[in-house]
Write a protein that holds these residues in place. Structure first.
Motif, PDB file in Angstrom:
ATOM      1  N   MET A   1      15.377  31.619  26.109  1.00 13.40           N
ATOM      2  CA  MET A   1      16.737  31.147  25.991  1.00 13.40           C
ATOM      3  C   MET A   1      16.690  29.654  25.668  1.00 13.40           C
ATOM      4  O   MET A   1      16.132  28.880  26.409  1.00 13.40           O
ATOM      5  N   ALA A  32      12.780  30.320  32.510  1.00 11.14           N
ATOM      6  CA  ALA A  32      13.569  31.275  31.720  1.00 11.14           C
ATOM      7  C   ALA A  32      14.707  30.583  30.964  1.00 11.14           C
ATOM      8  O   ALA A  32      15.454  31.226  30.238  1.00 11.14           O
ATOM      9  N   TYR A  34      17.133  28.348  32.366  1.00 12.18           N
ATOM     10  CA  TYR A  34      18.328  28.011  33.131  1.00 12.18           C
ATOM     11  C   TYR A  34      18.205  26.616  33.737  1.00 12.18           C
ATOM     12  O   TYR A  34      17.106  26.142  34.009  1.00 12.18           O
ATOM     13  N   VAL A 117      14.912  37.601  36.847  1.00  8.93           N
ATOM     14  CA  VAL A 117      15.368  37.000  35.583  1.00  8.93           C
ATOM     15  C   VAL A 117      16.208  38.004  34.793  1.00  8.93           C
ATOM     16  O   VAL A 117      17.254  37.653  34.239  1.00  8.93           O
ATOM     17  N   LEU A 118      15.793  39.269  34.778  1.00  8.85           N
ATOM     18  CA  LEU A 118      16.575  40.297  34.069  1.00  8.85           C
ATOM     19  C   LEU A 118      17.963  40.472  34.689  1.00  8.85           C
ATOM     20  O   LEU A 118      18.956  40.604  33.967  1.00  8.85           O
ATOM     21  N   GLU A 121      20.055  37.517  33.708  1.00 11.79           N
ATOM     22  CA  GLU A 121      20.474  37.662  32.312  1.00 11.79           C
ATOM     23  C   GLU A 121      21.612  38.671  32.186  1.00 11.79           C
ATOM     24  O   GLU A 121      22.572  38.446  31.453  1.00 11.79           O
ATOM     25  N   ARG A 122      21.505  39.790  32.918  1.00 12.08           N
ATOM     26  CA  ARG A 122      22.582  40.803  32.899  1.00 12.08           C
ATOM     27  C   ARG A 122      23.895  40.216  33.391  1.00 12.08           C
ATOM     28  O   ARG A 122      24.953  40.518  32.862  1.00 12.08           O
ATOM     29  N   GLU A 125      25.300  38.283  30.605  1.00 12.39           N
ATOM     30  CA  GLU A 125      25.752  39.176  29.541  1.00 12.39           C
ATOM     31  C   GLU A 125      27.082  39.808  29.914  1.00 12.39           C
ATOM     32  O   GLU A 125      27.987  39.884  29.089  1.00 12.39           O
TER      33      GLU A 125
END
Length: 132
Positions: A1, A32, A34, A117-118, A121-122, A125
Motif C-alpha cells: 500500500m 503494511a 499504515y 493485516v488482511l 485491509e478488509r 475495503e
C-alpha cells in the motif's frame, strides 16, 4: 500500500498493554503501509481520539484502567467515524465484545500477522465500499 498526498495512509490507533505484542503489531502494520500510533492503555487512547483523526482503533480488550470495550464506547462518542477492531486472547471476552460492539471485528489471539493485516485491509475495503 503506497500513499500519496491525495490518498494518505490510513491511520490506526493501537491500544495494547503488552509491550512485546504492541511493538510486534505496530511494526507489522507500519510495514503494511499504515500510519500507526500506539498506546499501552485505553486512558491514553481517549485524548488522542479527541484531538486527532484515526481510521481504525485496534484495541486489546483486557487492559488496565479502561478495557477495550469501554474504550470503543468512548471512541464512538468522540470519533464516530473511526472503525473498531478488537484483539483478545479470551473467548468469553470475545463474546461480550461481539454483543456490546456488534459492528466491531474481533480477532482472537493467537493470530498470524498476515491475518491481522488482511482483516485491517478488509475493514478499509468495507469502508471504501460504503462511501461509494
Amino acid at each position: 500500500m503506497t500513499s500519496t498526498p491525495a490518498n494518505p495512509a490510513p491511520r490506526i490507533l493501537l491500544a495494547e498493554d503488552d509491550e512485546a505484542m504492541r511493538t510486534y503489531l505496530e511494526r507489522a502494520l507500519t510495514n503494511a503501509g499504515y500510519e500507526v500510533s500506539s498506546v499501552d492503555r485505553g486512558t491514553e487512547a481517549v485524548p488522542l481520539l479527541e484531538k486527532e483523526e484515526f481510521d481504525l482503533l485496534l484495541s486489546d480488550i483486557v487492559m488496565p484502567e479502561m478495557d477495550g470495550i469501554e474504550l470503543a464506547q468512548r471512541c464512538a462518542e468522540v470519533s464516530p467515524r473511526t472503525k473498531v477492531m478488537f484483539i483478545t486472547g479470551f473467548a468469553a471476552v470475545s463474546l461480550r465484545a461481539s454483543r456490546e460492539q456488534p459492528h466491531a471485528k474481533v480477532l482472537s489471539k493467537p493470530f498470524h500477522l498476515r491475518d491481522l493485516v488482511l482483516e485491517v485491509e478488509r475493514t478499509f475495503e468495507d469502508r471504501a465500499q460504503a462511501s461509494i
